[in-house]
Design an enzyme around this catalytic site. Structure first.
Site, PDB file in Angstrom:
ATOM      1  N   ARG A  55       5.552  -4.006   6.727  1.00  0.00           N
ATOM      2  CA  ARG A  55       5.404  -2.731   7.441  1.00  0.00           C
ATOM      3  C   ARG A  55       3.951  -2.316   7.627  1.00  0.00           C
ATOM      4  O   ARG A  55       3.531  -1.974   8.735  1.00  0.00           O
ATOM      5  CB  ARG A  55       6.109  -1.595   6.674  1.00  0.00           C
ATOM      6  CG  ARG A  55       7.550  -1.430   6.990  1.00  0.00           C
ATOM      7  CD  ARG A  55       8.282  -0.965   5.777  1.00  0.00           C
ATOM      8  NE  ARG A  55       8.226  -2.030   4.791  1.00  0.00           N
ATOM      9  CZ  ARG A  55       9.092  -3.044   4.780  1.00  0.00           C
ATOM     10  NH1 ARG A  55      10.068  -3.082   5.641  1.00  0.00           N
ATOM     11  NH2 ARG A  55       8.973  -4.032   3.906  1.00  0.00           N
ATOM     12  N   THR A  56       3.189  -2.313   6.544  1.00  0.00           N
ATOM     13  CA  THR A  56       1.853  -1.716   6.629  1.00  0.00           C
ATOM     14  C   THR A  56       0.971  -2.536   7.561  1.00  0.00           C
ATOM     15  O   THR A  56       0.334  -1.998   8.468  1.00  0.00           O
ATOM     16  CB  THR A  56       1.235  -1.606   5.223  1.00  0.00           C
ATOM     17  OG1 THR A  56       2.194  -1.018   4.351  1.00  0.00           O
ATOM     18  CG2 THR A  56      -0.018  -0.763   5.248  1.00  0.00           C
ATOM     19  N   LYS A  84     -12.716 -18.889  -2.196  1.00  0.00           N
ATOM     20  CA  LYS A  84     -13.909 -19.618  -2.660  1.00  0.00           C
ATOM     21  C   LYS A  84     -14.778 -18.751  -3.552  1.00  0.00           C
ATOM     22  O   LYS A  84     -15.883 -19.136  -3.914  1.00  0.00           O
ATOM     23  CB  LYS A  84     -14.739 -20.063  -1.452  1.00  0.00           C
ATOM     24  CG  LYS A  84     -14.008 -20.918  -0.451  1.00  0.00           C
ATOM     25  CD  LYS A  84     -14.929 -21.194   0.740  1.00  0.00           C
ATOM     26  CE  LYS A  84     -14.132 -21.484   1.987  1.00  0.00           C
ATOM     27  NZ  LYS A  84     -14.953 -21.341   3.201  1.00  0.00           N
ATOM     28  N   ARG A 105      -5.474  -4.178   2.086  1.00  0.00           N
ATOM     29  CA  ARG A 105      -4.552  -4.136   0.934  1.00  0.00           C
ATOM     30  C   ARG A 105      -5.046  -5.149  -0.088  1.00  0.00           C
ATOM     31  O   ARG A 105      -5.370  -6.293   0.270  1.00  0.00           O
ATOM     32  CB  ARG A 105      -3.125  -4.468   1.348  1.00  0.00           C
ATOM     33  CG  ARG A 105      -2.212  -4.610   0.134  1.00  0.00           C
ATOM     34  CD  ARG A 105      -0.762  -4.720   0.494  1.00  0.00           C
ATOM     35  NE  ARG A 105      -0.243  -3.456   0.986  1.00  0.00           N
ATOM     36  CZ  ARG A 105       1.046  -3.226   1.200  1.00  0.00           C
ATOM     37  NH1 ARG A 105       1.933  -4.173   0.971  1.00  0.00           N
ATOM     38  NH2 ARG A 105       1.457  -2.060   1.647  1.00  0.00           N
ATOM     39  N   HIS A 131      -1.477   4.422  -2.086  1.00  0.00           N
ATOM     40  CA  HIS A 131      -1.030   3.965  -0.765  1.00  0.00           C
ATOM     41  C   HIS A 131      -1.059   5.174   0.170  1.00  0.00           C
ATOM     42  O   HIS A 131      -0.013   5.690   0.583  1.00  0.00           O
ATOM     43  CB  HIS A 131       0.386   3.402  -0.905  1.00  0.00           C
ATOM     44  CG  HIS A 131       0.826   2.510   0.210  1.00  0.00           C
ATOM     45  ND1 HIS A 131       0.160   2.412   1.418  1.00  0.00           N
ATOM     46  CD2 HIS A 131       1.887   1.676   0.306  1.00  0.00           C
ATOM     47  CE1 HIS A 131       0.795   1.553   2.196  1.00  0.00           C
ATOM     48  NE2 HIS A 131       1.853   1.095   1.541  1.00  0.00           N
TER      49      HIS A 131
HETATM   50  N1   CP Z   1       6.113   0.340   2.537  1.00  0.00           N
HETATM   51  C1   CP Z   1       5.263  -0.735   2.482  1.00  0.00           C
HETATM   52  O1   CP Z   1       4.109  -0.619   2.048  1.00  0.00           O
HETATM   53  O2   CP Z   1       5.805  -1.888   2.967  1.00  0.00           O
HETATM   54  P1   CP Z   1       5.033  -3.289   3.051  1.00  0.00           P
HETATM   55  O3   CP Z   1       4.776  -3.738   1.628  1.00  0.00           O
HETATM   56  O4   CP Z   1       5.977  -4.201   3.790  1.00  0.00           O
HETATM   57  O5   CP Z   1       3.746  -3.073   3.780  1.00  0.00           O
END
Ligand code: CP
Length: 317
Positions: A55-56, A84, A105, A131
């Site tokens: 999703r993100t 590396k 991320r 998040h």
């Molecule tokens: N909700 C969420 O962060 O989903 P993903 O881990 O798929 O990005």
């Protein structure tokens, strides 16, 4: 204004009125996306994902493409030069030469913050310990379902210990008026002590901790379900014992108010059965859709682009 003024690392980087402005801009984008289709023409977003995501990552990419921009990124950390030994600081210095904005991320808490300190372009935390963009889309979904972000009773159910989206949303909603929290989890997956001792208790915010989902349901405006996160457990036996602690079914949903909304950050495993998907209270797929609009609003804001309706930058960072 602080040193992270043109990044989004933590929700606390911005004020409640700035969060509200972001959600309102996202709602305007949802209503008339064509007005925003060219806002990022000529701009490039880098997606730097060192942990799995559906999703993100894809909603950030969709957001940039829908704004007329372009995206680049590596398919996974294993094919980047992190494998590396390149540091996050060096990586972002390089990415600053290739892109206008970056979403990161990372499994290490603090990595996006560290990147922001070395970056010439805005850095968005797409998930480390916190998040924040998930929190913004959760807030947008709650506002669209309930018409407000105050005067709410919100139940969080499942893995409240490792659920990063839970911690971030509790901290943010705690800044609105007349919020009550119902924290539903097994003993082993209780919300961390710092949420109780540093967020809820000092502000006198009412909360209860319970093991009983069915008992809590009749009083909730929002039920936020979570997955028990296998990847955070050290011991597989503990995961197996706890993974099915709570399963929301259509039958259990009969106990809930007709206008309650069910949210889940997704992915789900077993914790919501498929028969709930057809219930009008299921809001988790529209929640994922809202993620695109919120991320469009965020990209525009961090790039300092003007809202075509008002002629103003969405909010002054
Ligand atoms: N909700 C969420 O962060 O989903 P993903 O881990 O798929 O990005």
């Amino acid at each position: 204004m602080n040193q992270r003024f043109n990044h989004l690392i933590d929700m606390d980087d911005y004020s409640v009125s700035q969060w509200n402005a972001m959600v309102k801009l996202a709602e305007d984008i949802m209503r008339r996306p064509e007005s925003y289709a060219d806002k990022c023409r000529g701009k490039i977003m880098a997606t730097l994902f060192y942990e799995p995501s559906t999703r993100t990552r894809l909603s950030f990419e969709s957001a940039m493409l829908r704004l007329g921009g372009k995206v680049l990124g590596f398919p996974d950390a294993g094919v980047s030069s992190a494998s590396k030994g390149e540091t996050v600081a060096d990586t972002i210095r390089i990415i600053s030469c290739y892109a206008d904005i970056a979403a990161m991320r990372h499994p290490k808490e603090g990595a996006p913050l560290r990147a922001s300190l070395y970056s010439k372009i805005p850095v968005i935390n797409a998930g480390d310990g916190g998040h924040p963009t998930q929190t913004l889309l959760d807030m947008m979904t709650i506002r669209r379902r309930k018409g407000r972000l105050d005067n709410l009773t919100i139940g969080f159910c499942g893995d409240l210990k490792f659920g990063r989206t839970v911690h971030s949303l509790i901290k943010s909603l705690a800044r609105y008026d007349n919020i009550k929290f119902v924290l539903i989890s097994p003993e082993e997956l209780r919300v961390p002590d710092y949420i109780i001792n540093e967020v809820l208790e000092p502000r006198g915010i009412p909360y209860i901790e319970t093991r009983n989902l069915e008992g809590a349901l009749p009083d909730l405006d929002i039920l936020y379900m979570t997955r028990v996160q296998r990847e955070r457990f050290f011991n597989e036996e503990d995961y197996i014992r706890l993974r099915d602690s709570y399963i929301l079914t259509a039958e259990k949903l009969n106990l809930a108010p007709a206008d309650m909304a069910v949210l889940h950050p997704l992915p789900r495993v077993n914790e919501i059965t498929l028969d709930v998907d057809d219930d009008p209270r299921a809001a988790y797929f529209e929640q994922a859709q809202n993620g695109v609009y919120v991320r469009m609003a965020l990209i525009m804001t961090l790039l300092g682009l003007k809202d075509p309706k008002t002629g103003e930058v969405a909010f002054e960072c």
